[in-house]
Design a protein around this motif. Structure first.
Motif, PDB file in Angstrom:
ATOM      1  N   LYS A 185      43.709  63.686  20.216  1.00  0.00           N
ATOM      2  CA  LYS A 185      43.884  64.124  18.832  1.00  0.00           C
ATOM      3  C   LYS A 185      43.568  62.979  17.865  1.00  0.00           C
ATOM      4  O   LYS A 185      42.920  63.183  16.834  1.00  0.00           O
ATOM      5  N   LEU A 186      44.012  61.782  18.220  1.00  0.00           N
ATOM      6  CA  LEU A 186      43.767  60.627  17.351  1.00  0.00           C
ATOM      7  C   LEU A 186      42.272  60.387  17.172  1.00  0.00           C
ATOM      8  O   LEU A 186      41.805  60.154  16.047  1.00  0.00           O
ATOM      9  N   LEU A 187      41.507  60.448  18.246  1.00  0.00           N
ATOM     10  CA  LEU A 187      40.067  60.226  18.148  1.00  0.00           C
ATOM     11  C   LEU A 187      39.390  61.305  17.310  1.00  0.00           C
ATOM     12  O   LEU A 187      38.448  61.014  16.567  1.00  0.00           O
ATOM     13  N   ASP A 188      39.865  62.539  17.410  1.00  0.00           N
ATOM     14  CA  ASP A 188      39.316  63.611  16.575  1.00  0.00           C
ATOM     15  C   ASP A 188      39.502  63.294  15.093  1.00  0.00           C
ATOM     16  O   ASP A 188      38.587  63.449  14.275  1.00  0.00           O
ATOM     17  N   VAL A 189      40.716  62.842  14.742  1.00  0.00           N
ATOM     18  CA  VAL A 189      41.022  62.529  13.341  1.00  0.00           C
ATOM     19  C   VAL A 189      40.235  61.307  12.888  1.00  0.00           C
ATOM     20  O   VAL A 189      39.634  61.299  11.798  1.00  0.00           O
ATOM     21  N   PHE A 190      40.228  60.254  13.704  1.00  0.00           N
ATOM     22  CA  PHE A 190      39.502  59.034  13.348  1.00  0.00           C
ATOM     23  C   PHE A 190      38.022  59.319  13.155  1.00  0.00           C
ATOM     24  O   PHE A 190      37.383  58.779  12.244  1.00  0.00           O
ATOM     25  N   ASP A 191      37.458  60.166  14.018  1.00  0.00           N
ATOM     26  CA  ASP A 191      36.033  60.477  13.927  1.00  0.00           C
ATOM     27  C   ASP A 191      35.720  61.245  12.640  1.00  0.00           C
ATOM     28  O   ASP A 191      34.650  61.088  12.051  1.00  0.00           O
ATOM     29  N   ALA A 192      36.670  62.060  12.186  1.00  0.00           N
ATOM     30  CA  ALA A 192      36.455  62.866  10.981  1.00  0.00           C
ATOM     31  C   ALA A 192      36.703  62.068   9.698  1.00  0.00           C
ATOM     32  O   ALA A 192      36.053  62.297   8.677  1.00  0.00           O
ATOM     33  N   LYS A 193      37.655  61.120   9.732  1.00  0.00           N
ATOM     34  CA  LYS A 193      38.085  60.455   8.509  1.00  0.00           C
ATOM     35  C   LYS A 193      37.540  59.039   8.324  1.00  0.00           C
ATOM     36  O   LYS A 193      37.461  58.545   7.198  1.00  0.00           O
ATOM     37  N   TYR A 194      37.195  58.359   9.422  1.00  0.00           N
ATOM     38  CA  TYR A 194      36.845  56.946   9.342  1.00  0.00           C
ATOM     39  C   TYR A 194      35.534  56.650  10.056  1.00  0.00           C
ATOM     40  O   TYR A 194      34.994  57.493  10.778  1.00  0.00           O
ATOM     41  N   ASP A 195      35.062  55.449   9.838  1.00  0.00           N
ATOM     42  CA  ASP A 195      33.909  54.941  10.582  1.00  0.00           C
ATOM     43  C   ASP A 195      34.452  54.394  11.899  1.00  0.00           C
ATOM     44  O   ASP A 195      35.048  53.323  11.932  1.00  0.00           O
ATOM     45  N   ASN A 196      34.258  55.128  12.980  1.00  0.00           N
ATOM     46  CA  ASN A 196      34.910  54.800  14.246  1.00  0.00           C
ATOM     47  C   ASN A 196      33.888  54.638  15.366  1.00  0.00           C
ATOM     48  O   ASN A 196      33.069  55.528  15.608  1.00  0.00           O
ATOM     49  N   VAL A 197      33.950  53.500  16.042  1.00  0.00           N
ATOM     50  CA  VAL A 197      33.070  53.219  17.176  1.00  0.00           C
ATOM     51  C   VAL A 197      33.941  52.953  18.399  1.00  0.00           C
ATOM     52  O   VAL A 197      34.807  52.080  18.372  1.00  0.00           O
ATOM     53  N   ILE A 198      33.712  53.724  19.481  1.00  0.00           N
ATOM     54  CA  ILE A 198      34.461  53.534  20.717  1.00  0.00           C
ATOM     55  C   ILE A 198      33.686  52.577  21.621  1.00  0.00           C
ATOM     56  O   ILE A 198      32.518  52.813  21.938  1.00  0.00           O
ATOM     57  N   LYS A 199      34.358  51.494  22.039  1.00  0.00           N
ATOM     58  CA  LYS A 199      33.703  50.492  22.882  1.00  0.00           C
ATOM     59  C   LYS A 199      33.988  50.708  24.358  1.00  0.00           C
ATOM     60  O   LYS A 199      33.136  50.471  25.212  1.00  0.00           O
ATOM     61  N   SER A 200      35.217  51.132  24.680  1.00  0.00           N
ATOM     62  CA  SER A 200      35.553  51.438  26.073  1.00  0.00           C
ATOM     63  C   SER A 200      36.789  52.322  26.090  1.00  0.00           C
ATOM     64  O   SER A 200      37.532  52.390  25.103  1.00  0.00           O
ATOM     65  N   MET A 201      37.018  52.995  27.220  1.00  0.00           N
ATOM     66  CA  MET A 201      38.227  53.789  27.381  1.00  0.00           C
ATOM     67  C   MET A 201      38.542  53.960  28.864  1.00  0.00           C
ATOM     68  O   MET A 201      37.655  53.925  29.712  1.00  0.00           O
ATOM     69  N   SER A 202      39.841  54.113  29.145  1.00  0.00           N
ATOM     70  CA  SER A 202      40.301  54.432  30.491  1.00  0.00           C
ATOM     71  C   SER A 202      40.841  55.850  30.473  1.00  0.00           C
ATOM     72  O   SER A 202      41.585  56.219  29.555  1.00  0.00           O
ATOM     73  N   LEU A 203      40.463  56.624  31.487  1.00  0.00           N
ATOM     74  CA  LEU A 203      40.875  58.026  31.553  1.00  0.00           C
ATOM     75  C   LEU A 203      41.487  58.330  32.921  1.00  0.00           C
ATOM     76  O   LEU A 203      41.129  57.715  33.929  1.00  0.00           O
ATOM     77  N   SER A 204      42.411  59.280  32.940  1.00  0.00           N
ATOM     78  CA  SER A 204      43.001  59.758  34.183  1.00  0.00           C
ATOM     79  C   SER A 204      43.042  61.285  34.148  1.00  0.00           C
ATOM     80  O   SER A 204      42.650  61.898  33.151  1.00  0.00           O
ATOM     81  N   ASN A 205      43.510  61.875  35.246  1.00  0.00           N
ATOM     82  CA  ASN A 205      43.563  63.339  35.380  1.00  0.00           C
ATOM     83  C   ASN A 205      42.180  63.974  35.213  1.00  0.00           C
ATOM     84  O   ASN A 205      42.040  65.057  34.653  1.00  0.00           O
ATOM     85  N   ILE A 206      41.165  63.285  35.712  1.00  0.00           N
ATOM     86  CA  ILE A 206      39.806  63.826  35.699  1.00  0.00           C
ATOM     87  C   ILE A 206      39.674  64.777  36.887  1.00  0.00           C
ATOM     88  O   ILE A 206      39.795  64.367  38.038  1.00  0.00           O
ATOM     89  N   GLN A 207      39.446  66.055  36.611  1.00  0.00           N
ATOM     90  CA  GLN A 207      39.428  67.076  37.660  1.00  0.00           C
ATOM     91  C   GLN A 207      38.096  67.045  38.402  1.00  0.00           C
ATOM     92  O   GLN A 207      37.058  67.409  37.855  1.00  0.00           O
ATOM     93  N   CYS A 208      38.153  66.592  39.665  1.00  0.00           N
ATOM     94  CA  CYS A 208      36.942  66.557  40.484  1.00  0.00           C
ATOM     95  C   CYS A 208      36.713  67.900  41.190  1.00  0.00           C
ATOM     96  O   CYS A 208      35.588  68.376  41.290  1.00  0.00           O
ATOM     97  N   ASP A 209      37.805  68.473  41.712  1.00  0.00           N
ATOM     98  CA  ASP A 209      37.799  69.810  42.297  1.00  0.00           C
ATOM     99  C   ASP A 209      39.231  70.318  42.204  1.00  0.00           C
ATOM    100  O   ASP A 209      40.111  69.598  41.712  1.00  0.00           O
ATOM    101  N   PRO A 210      39.524  71.560  42.630  1.00  0.00           N
ATOM    102  CA  PRO A 210      40.878  72.098  42.460  1.00  0.00           C
ATOM    103  C   PRO A 210      41.976  71.251  43.091  1.00  0.00           C
ATOM    104  O   PRO A 210      43.149  71.360  42.711  1.00  0.00           O
ATOM    105  N   ASN A 211      41.628  70.382  44.044  1.00  0.00           N
ATOM    106  CA  ASN A 211      42.643  69.593  44.744  1.00  0.00           C
ATOM    107  C   ASN A 211      42.558  68.097  44.477  1.00  0.00           C
ATOM    108  O   ASN A 211      43.348  67.328  45.026  1.00  0.00           O
ATOM    109  N   THR A 212      41.610  67.687  43.665  1.00  0.00           N
ATOM    110  CA  THR A 212      41.352  66.249  43.518  1.00  0.00           C
ATOM    111  C   THR A 212      41.221  65.865  42.051  1.00  0.00           C
ATOM    112  O   THR A 212      40.492  66.501  41.292  1.00  0.00           O
ATOM    113  N   VAL A 213      41.965  64.812  41.671  1.00  0.00           N
ATOM    114  CA  VAL A 213      41.813  64.226  40.339  1.00  0.00           C
ATOM    115  C   VAL A 213      41.469  62.754  40.498  1.00  0.00           C
ATOM    116  O   VAL A 213      41.738  62.145  41.537  1.00  0.00           O
TER     117      VAL A 213
END
Length: 217
Positions: free
Chosen positions: A124-152
């Motif tokens: 949600k924060l990135l959505d708002v920042f992208d709409a309201k400010y000059d925002n550049v993303i340099k890196s991010m860490s993500l989890s809960n990436i669904q690879c298949d129904p049994n694997t994240v």
């Protein structure tokens, strides 16, 4: 850069109540713990929690005599209080464990404040920042990436260019959770985690926290 831990309150903090509770919990050598006020300017209300720690160590001398040395150290946790916003507390350069200092700081807010650590929705924060400010993303860490129904999975992505188009195309509409993001928003370089910890230059601290306030209204 400062390391900051952000907390939110269920009710807006009242400055008069803070003065009253602070006056009842000032640091003294007799008690060995308490608070001191560092800055009460228009833009800042900065305090510090102090606890004196006494350690006794025994040393055996060459002649077999035992000598005891008493050492005194101080635990100091610096924090700021913000009035008129739910993001009411920020701890500056927090220690690894904030459990005990947080319990002490919470006494200044009162038992009904509902003070607790912030859990930020970075999507949600990135959505708002992208709409309201000059925002550049340099890196991010993500989890809960669904690879298949049994694997994240979890991953970290980085780029020399803006990652925002890649994020929007591959992750924004998926169950993936953003754990941390490093970005430059309106020229402010910051690293932010969903647990409310972030890094920012001291000169940009108040501006960035206002941006967070306005993004979660």
């Amino acid at each position: 850069m400062l390391k900051v831990k952000l907390y939110q309150s269920g009710i807006n903090a009242n400055k008069g109540d803070f003065y009253d509770r602070l006056s009842q919990n000032l640091y003294s050598d007799q008690e060995g713990f308490g608070f001191e006020l560092l800055d009460d300017s228009d833009d800042n209300f900065i305090m510090q929690f102090i606890e004196r720690v006494i350690n006794n160590q025994e040393f055996e001398l060459p002649d077999g005599e035992v000598s005891e040395i008493e050492t005194v150290s101080y635990i100091k946790v610096k924090f700021g209080v913000r009035f008129g916003t739910k993001h009411a507390l920020y701890v500056i350069n927090p220690p690894r464990s904030m459990k005990y200092p947080f319990e002490m700081i919470r006494t200044l807010f009162g038992t009904s404040s509902g003070l607790k650590p912030v859990d930020l929705d970075l999507k949600k924060l990135l959505d708002v920042f992208d709409a309201k400010y000059d925002n550049v993303i340099k890196s991010m860490s993500l989890s809960n990436i669904q690879c298949d129904p049994n694997t994240v999975a979890k991953t970290k992505i980085a780029s020399s260019k803006d990652l925002n188009p890649f994020y929007l195309e591959n992750y924004s509409e998926t169950p993936a959770v953003i754990d941390t993001v490093h970005m430059v928003v309106n020229g402010i370089d910051t690293e932010l985690s969903r647990t409310g910890r972030f890094r920012v230059h001291e000169a940009n601290l108040q501006t960035f926290m206002l941006m967070l306030d306005h993004s979660f209204l």
